[in-house]
Design an enzyme around this catalytic site. Structure first.
Site, PDB file in Angstrom:
ATOM      1  N   GLY A   3       1.094  -5.891 -11.120  1.00 34.33           N
ATOM      2  CA  GLY A   3       0.357  -5.824 -12.376  1.00 34.33           C
ATOM      3  C   GLY A   3       1.055  -4.969 -13.410  1.00 34.33           C
ATOM      4  O   GLY A   3       1.032  -5.269 -14.615  1.00 34.33           O
ATOM      5  N   ASP A   4       1.692  -3.888 -12.964  1.00 31.44           N
ATOM      6  CA  ASP A   4       2.430  -3.030 -13.888  1.00 31.44           C
ATOM      7  C   ASP A   4       3.689  -3.729 -14.394  1.00 31.44           C
ATOM      8  O   ASP A   4       4.056  -3.592 -15.571  1.00 31.44           O
ATOM      9  CB  ASP A   4       2.800  -1.712 -13.207  1.00 31.44           C
ATOM     10  CG  ASP A   4       1.576  -0.896 -12.835  1.00 31.44           C
ATOM     11  OD1 ASP A   4       0.554  -1.013 -13.542  1.00 31.44           O
ATOM     12  OD2 ASP A   4       1.640  -0.151 -11.842  1.00 31.44           O
ATOM     13  N   ALA A  44       2.772  -3.017  -7.403  1.00 28.63           N
ATOM     14  CA  ALA A  44       3.150  -2.783  -8.799  1.00 28.63           C
ATOM     15  C   ALA A  44       3.288  -4.072  -9.600  1.00 28.63           C
ATOM     16  O   ALA A  44       3.780  -4.035 -10.733  1.00 28.63           O
ATOM     17  CB  ALA A  44       4.452  -1.995  -8.858  1.00 28.63           C
TER      18      ALA A  44
END
Length: 299
Positions: free
Chosen positions: A246-247, A244
């Protein structure tokens, strides 16, 4: 910088993540004995909504969950993380599911079954009003493209900035490109969109006015049509799971830009969010708080 928290509206997917950890990722046709197993809410939309809320934004999630137990759990996690789910739809049937494999170096491979996400078609008047009232609209591409385009058009008409995280990569229609203020892509997505063998920021800038290229452990690169092109280094951490990261980066970027920070500064702060996330196993549960980001960002 704005005095109140920026209003971030996320239009995107919500999944249940089923995560297996192992020494290495299996090759096609191979079975690998795992180290551990984790099940937690995820999906790029839900992850970025939670990331934005934890980073200090006032965040509303627009999307669809299933009528199954996974849907109940996903909505509960969003609410517990401070995300407004008043307009989150419930679709009869299965929620989206992501099957994720992670090796000991933190690399991953992901298979997504869209489930209820594929039913999120069109926008209601109430959903459109939420978008138009926001400071930043954050979209991805795990929901029907027509819905992404519709949301971006509403945002453009209402003066809401539009960030598109073009994942998974697909051709960007003209009607979407015309509404995007900032495109966020990794190297694979950048090449898929332009058809080039390597990331070509000049080609991307022919489509949208501003681009952030994420480079994993090497940081990020920001470029715009005014001639800025800057590499922003990563923060060194002991990464255990990049699922996660990148999120976390994108959600934090939306908040920083919504606060009025210069985009290069905003990207640097978002780099700290991505690095902080990679220190913990899991998706939504690993997304950092504002305090976590600031602690790593501080010189």
């Amino acid at each position: 910088m704005v005095d109140s928290p920026p209003r971030i509206v996320v239009v995107g997917s919500a999944n249940m993540d089923v995560v297996g950890l192992a020494e290495r990722l299996p090759r096609p046709g191979e079975t690998v004995l795992g180290d551990d197993f984790v099940m937690a809410p995820g999906g790029k939309g839900a992850n970025q909504a939670i990331a934005a809320a934890r980073a200090g934004g006032t965040c509303t999630m627009l999307g669809a969950i299933g009528s199954d137990a996974f849907g109940v759990t996903i909505k509960a996690r969003l609410n517990a993380s401070g995300v407004n789910t008043d307009h989150l739809r419930t679709s009869y049937g299965a929620s989206g599911v992501a099957v994720i494999m992670v090796d000991r170096a933190g690399e991953n491979a992901i298979l997504v079954s869209p489930g209820a996400n594929s039913t999120f078609a069109g926008l209601t008047a109430a959903e459109s009003a939420v978008i138009a009232d926001g400071d930043v609209l954050l979209c991805q591409q795990e929901i029907p493209l027509d819905t992404v385009v519709a949301a971006a058009r509403v945002a453009r008409a209402g003066g809401t900035r539009v960030i598109l995280n073009a994942a998974p990569a697909r051709e960007l229609p003209v009607e979407l490109r015309e509404c995007v203020d900032l495109l966020v892509v990794n190297e694979g997505e950048a090449t898929a969109i332009t058809g080039s063998s390597e990331p070509d920021l000049a080609a991307l800038l022919e489509l949208v006015p501003r681009v952030v290229l994420t480079l994993g452990a090497e940081g990020s690169r920001f470029a715009d049509r005014e001639g800025r092109d800057e590499r922003i280094p990563a923060f060194a951490v002991d990464a255990v799971d990049s699922t996660a990261a990148g999120d976390a980066f994108t959600g934090a970027l939306a908040v920083a830009w919504g606060e009025g920070r210069d985009l290069v500064t905003a990207v640097r702060w978002a780099n700290a969010a991505g690095a902080a996330c990679a220190r913990t196993v899991g998706a939504s549960g690993s997304l950092p708080t504002r305090a976590d980001i600031d602690a790593l960002y501080a010189p």
